[in-house]
Design an enzyme around this catalytic site. Structure first.
Site, PDB file in Angstrom:
ATOM      1  N   CYS A  75       0.857  -1.188   0.000  1.00 39.51           N
ATOM      2  CA  CYS A  75       0.000   0.000   0.000  1.00 39.51           C
ATOM      3  C   CYS A  75       0.891   1.234   0.000  1.00 39.51           C
ATOM      4  O   CYS A  75       1.608   1.468   0.989  1.00 39.51           O
ATOM      5  CB  CYS A  75      -0.865  -0.042   1.254  1.00 39.51           C
ATOM      6  SG  CYS A  75      -1.875   1.422   1.505  1.00 39.51           S
ATOM      7  N   GLY A  76       0.868   1.998  -1.069  1.00 39.17           N
ATOM      8  CA  GLY A  76       1.806   3.118  -1.178  1.00 39.17           C
ATOM      9  C   GLY A  76       1.524   4.213  -0.167  1.00 39.17           C
ATOM     10  O   GLY A  76       2.428   4.650   0.563  1.00 39.17           O
ATOM     11  N   ASN A 165       1.199  -5.327  -5.880  1.00 32.37           N
ATOM     12  CA  ASN A 165      -0.238  -5.589  -5.890  1.00 32.37           C
ATOM     13  C   ASN A 165      -0.730  -5.283  -7.303  1.00 32.37           C
ATOM     14  O   ASN A 165      -0.077  -4.583  -8.052  1.00 32.37           O
ATOM     15  CB  ASN A 165      -0.970  -4.761  -4.821  1.00 32.37           C
ATOM     16  CG  ASN A 165      -0.747  -3.260  -4.999  1.00 32.37           C
ATOM     17  OD1 ASN A 165      -0.083  -2.806  -5.924  1.00 32.37           O
ATOM     18  ND2 ASN A 165      -1.322  -2.471  -4.112  1.00 32.37           N
ATOM     19  N   HIS A 167      -2.707  -4.037 -10.730  1.00 30.92           N
ATOM     20  CA  HIS A 167      -3.397  -2.839 -11.232  1.00 30.92           C
ATOM     21  C   HIS A 167      -3.747  -3.008 -12.704  1.00 30.92           C
ATOM     22  O   HIS A 167      -2.905  -3.428 -13.498  1.00 30.92           O
ATOM     23  CB  HIS A 167      -2.507  -1.603 -11.058  1.00 30.92           C
ATOM     24  CG  HIS A 167      -2.210  -1.302  -9.617  1.00 30.92           C
ATOM     25  ND1 HIS A 167      -3.036  -0.531  -8.818  1.00 30.92           N
ATOM     26  CD2 HIS A 167      -1.200  -1.714  -8.806  1.00 30.92           C
ATOM     27  CE1 HIS A 167      -2.523  -0.470  -7.590  1.00 30.92           C
ATOM     28  NE2 HIS A 167      -1.421  -1.179  -7.555  1.00 30.92           N
ATOM     29  N   GLU A 216     -10.539   0.645  -5.929  1.00 27.67           N
ATOM     30  CA  GLU A 216      -9.610  -0.279  -5.279  1.00 27.67           C
ATOM     31  C   GLU A 216     -10.238  -1.639  -4.999  1.00 27.67           C
ATOM     32  O   GLU A 216     -11.379  -1.732  -4.531  1.00 27.67           O
ATOM     33  CB  GLU A 216      -9.121   0.308  -3.950  1.00 27.67           C
ATOM     34  CG  GLU A 216      -8.025   1.315  -4.116  1.00 27.67           C
ATOM     35  CD  GLU A 216      -7.268   1.528  -2.825  1.00 27.67           C
ATOM     36  OE1 GLU A 216      -7.169   0.573  -2.033  1.00 27.67           O
ATOM     37  OE2 GLU A 216      -6.787   2.654  -2.618  1.00 27.67           O
ATOM     38  N   ARG A 217      -9.465  -2.648  -5.275  1.00 31.30           N
ATOM     39  CA  ARG A 217      -9.840  -4.007  -4.856  1.00 31.30           C
ATOM     40  C   ARG A 217     -10.122  -3.974  -3.358  1.00 31.30           C
ATOM     41  O   ARG A 217      -9.288  -3.500  -2.591  1.00 31.30           O
ATOM     42  CB  ARG A 217      -8.692  -4.957  -5.146  1.00 31.30           C
ATOM     43  CG  ARG A 217      -8.843  -6.342  -4.590  1.00 31.30           C
ATOM     44  CD  ARG A 217      -7.679  -7.254  -4.952  1.00 31.30           C
ATOM     45  NE  ARG A 217      -6.406  -6.828  -4.394  1.00 31.30           N
ATOM     46  CZ  ARG A 217      -5.297  -7.575  -4.508  1.00 31.30           C
ATOM     47  NH1 ARG A 217      -5.313  -8.712  -5.155  1.00 31.30           N
ATOM     48  NH2 ARG A 217      -4.156  -7.150  -3.983  1.00 31.30           N
ATOM     49  N   GLY A 226      -1.453   4.978  -3.834  1.00 29.16           N
ATOM     50  CA  GLY A 226      -0.037   5.216  -4.134  1.00 29.16           C
ATOM     51  C   GLY A 226       0.535   4.195  -5.106  1.00 29.16           C
ATOM     52  O   GLY A 226       1.197   4.551  -6.085  1.00 29.16           O
TER      53      GLY A 226
HETATM   54  N1  LIG Z   1      -4.480   2.348  -1.286  1.00 24.99           N
HETATM   55  C1  LIG Z   1      -3.278   1.557  -1.478  1.00 24.99           C
HETATM   56  C2  LIG Z   1      -3.472   0.351  -2.335  1.00 24.99           C
HETATM   57  C3  LIG Z   1      -4.262  -0.655  -1.626  1.00 24.99           C
HETATM   58  C4  LIG Z   1      -4.316  -1.865  -2.484  1.00 24.99           C
HETATM   59  C5  LIG Z   1      -5.402  -2.789  -2.037  1.00 24.99           C
HETATM   60  N2  LIG Z   1      -6.713  -2.258  -2.398  1.00 24.99           N
HETATM   61  C6  LIG Z   1      -5.203  -4.151  -2.690  1.00 24.99           C
HETATM   62  O1  LIG Z   1      -4.244  -4.282  -3.451  1.00 24.99           O
HETATM   63  O2  LIG Z   1      -5.998  -5.034  -2.400  1.00 24.99           O
HETATM   64  C7  LIG Z   1      -2.120   2.368  -1.992  1.00 24.99           C
HETATM   65  O3  LIG Z   1      -2.033   3.546  -1.620  1.00 24.99           O
HETATM   66  O4  LIG Z   1      -1.288   1.811  -2.725  1.00 24.99           O
END
Ligand SMILES: N[C@H](CCC[C@H](N)C(=O)O)C(=O)O
Length: 283
Positions: A75-76, A165, A167, A216-217, A226
Site C-alpha cells: 500500500c503506497g 499488488n 493494477h 480499489e480491490r 499510491g
Molecule cells: N491504497 C493503497 C493500495 C491498496 C491496495 C489494495 N486495495 C489491494 O491491493 O488489495 C495504496 O495507496 O497503494
C-alpha cells in the site's frame, strides 16, 4: 477489547493503524476487525486497517487489510504513513529505513524537521509486467500493454502492472467521464484476474502530468492510491504517452503524488503523510 489506534492518510486514502509492537492482535480476528474499524457507522471510518508489526527482515513491517476484510500485499499511501509513524515514535533512528510488506521490502526516507514528518519518499522497487506476476489469465509470452479487453459490451485497452499488488490501467480522454462506478467493480472482480485487481482510469495531460481515478480491490473508490499512481506512470511510459526517468505529477482526487520510473527500473513515490486521530477503538 480496547485497541490503541492512530488514523492517518495519504491524500485522503485513510487507514486505521495499530502498532502491534505495543498491542498484539490475534491473526483470526484481523479480517473482521478491518471490516468493523473501517465502517463509518459502527467504527472509525477508513479505507481499511494497517498493522505496524515487528519483523526480522526489516526495521518495521506493514500489513494492509481492505474495507471488505481482504488482505492486500502492499500500500503506497500506507507505506508513507508507516514511515512517518515509525520515525516519530522512535522505532527507527535514521531517516532512511526499510519496511517489510507481503510483497517484499521497500526503502523509505522521511522528510521533516525534528519529529514532525510531513512528506515521505519511498523506493517502491521494480514494476512487474508478466501476466503470471499480475496475476492475469493467459500465456506469459507477452506483457499486457494496451491489449483489447472486452467487458460489459464495451471494448477497452488494458495495461496491467504489478507494484507488488495488481493494477489494471485504462486511458481515457476525459477523467470526469471515466466509467469508474459502472466498470470499476465489474473489472475488479473479473475472472481474468484470479486475485481480483485494482482498477485505474488515467487521463494524460502532457508527458509529465496525469489525472487519475481509482476503484480499489476490496475498498471501492478511494481518494488516492499510491501503488496505483506508480502503476499508472509505468503504464503511461509503456504506452509512449509520458517520459521515463522524469518526475511525473499524478493528480489524484485527494491531491498530487510525484512518481519517477528511473533508468534503474525502480519506481519512486513522493508525497504527504498525515496523522488525524490518536485514540482507542472499543470493539
Ligand atoms: N491504497 C493503497 C493500495 C491498496 C491496495 C489494495 N486495495 C489491494 O491491493 O488489495 C495504496 O495507496 O497503494
Amino acid at each position: 477489547m480496547i485497541i490503541p489506534i492512530t488514523k492517518m492518510h495519504g491524500l485522503g486514502n485513510s487507514y486505521i493503524f495499530v502498532n502491534t509492537f505495543e498491542f498484539d492482535l490475534e491473526e483470526n480476528i484481523l479480517s473482521n476487525l478491518a471490516i468493523d474499524i473501517a465502517n463509518k457507522d459502527i467504527g472509525i471510518g477508513s479505507d481499511g486497517l494497517i498493522l505496524i508489526h515487528p519483523t526480522e527482515n526489516a526495521d518495521v513491517g506493514m500489513r494492509i487489510f481492505n474495507k471488505d476484510g481482504s488482505e492486500g500485499k502492499t500500500c503506497g499511501n500506507g507505506l508513507r504513513c508507516v514511515a512517518k509513524y515509525a520515525y516519530e515514535h522512535n522505532m527507527v533512528k535514521d531517516k532512511i529505513f526499510k519496511i517489510e510488506t507481503k510483497s517484499g521490502n521497500v526503502t523509505a526516507e522521511v522528510h521533516g524537521r525534528r519529529k514532525l514528518i510531513e512528506e515521505v519518499t519511498v523506493d517502491m522497487g521494480e514494476p512487474h509486467l508478466n501476466r503470471s506476476a499480475i496475476p492475469m489469465l493467459g500465456e506469459d509470452k507477452e506483457d499486457v500493454i494496451n491489449e483489447l479487453f472486452a467487458i460489459d459490451n464495451v471494448e477497452l485497452g488494458i495495461t496491467a502492472v504489478s507494484m507488488g499488488n495488481p493494477h489494471a490501467i485504462f486511458f481515457v480522454d476525459d477523467i470526469t467521464k471515466a466509467p469508474l462506478k459502472e466498470l470499476g467493480p465489474i473489472i475488479s472482480k473479473d475472472a481474468r484476474f484470479p486475485e481480483e485487481i485494482n482498477v485505474e482510469f488515467i487521463e494524460v495531460l502532457n508527458e509529465k502530468e496525469l489525472n487519475f481515478r481509482v476503484w480499489e480491490r476490496g475498498s471501492g473508490i478511494t481518494q488516492a492510491c499510491g501503488t496505483g499512481a506508480c502503476a499508472a506512470v509505468v503504464a503511461g511510459i509503456l504506452n509512449n504517452k509520458i517520459e521515463k526517468n522524469k518526475e511525473v505529477t499524478v493528480h489524484l482526487s485527494g491531491g498530487d503524488l510525484m512518481i519517477t520510473w528511473d533508468a534503474d527500473n525502480r519506481v519512486w513515490m513522493r508525497g504527504e503523510a498525515v496523522t488525524t486521530i490518536v485514540g482507542q477503538f472499543y470493539w
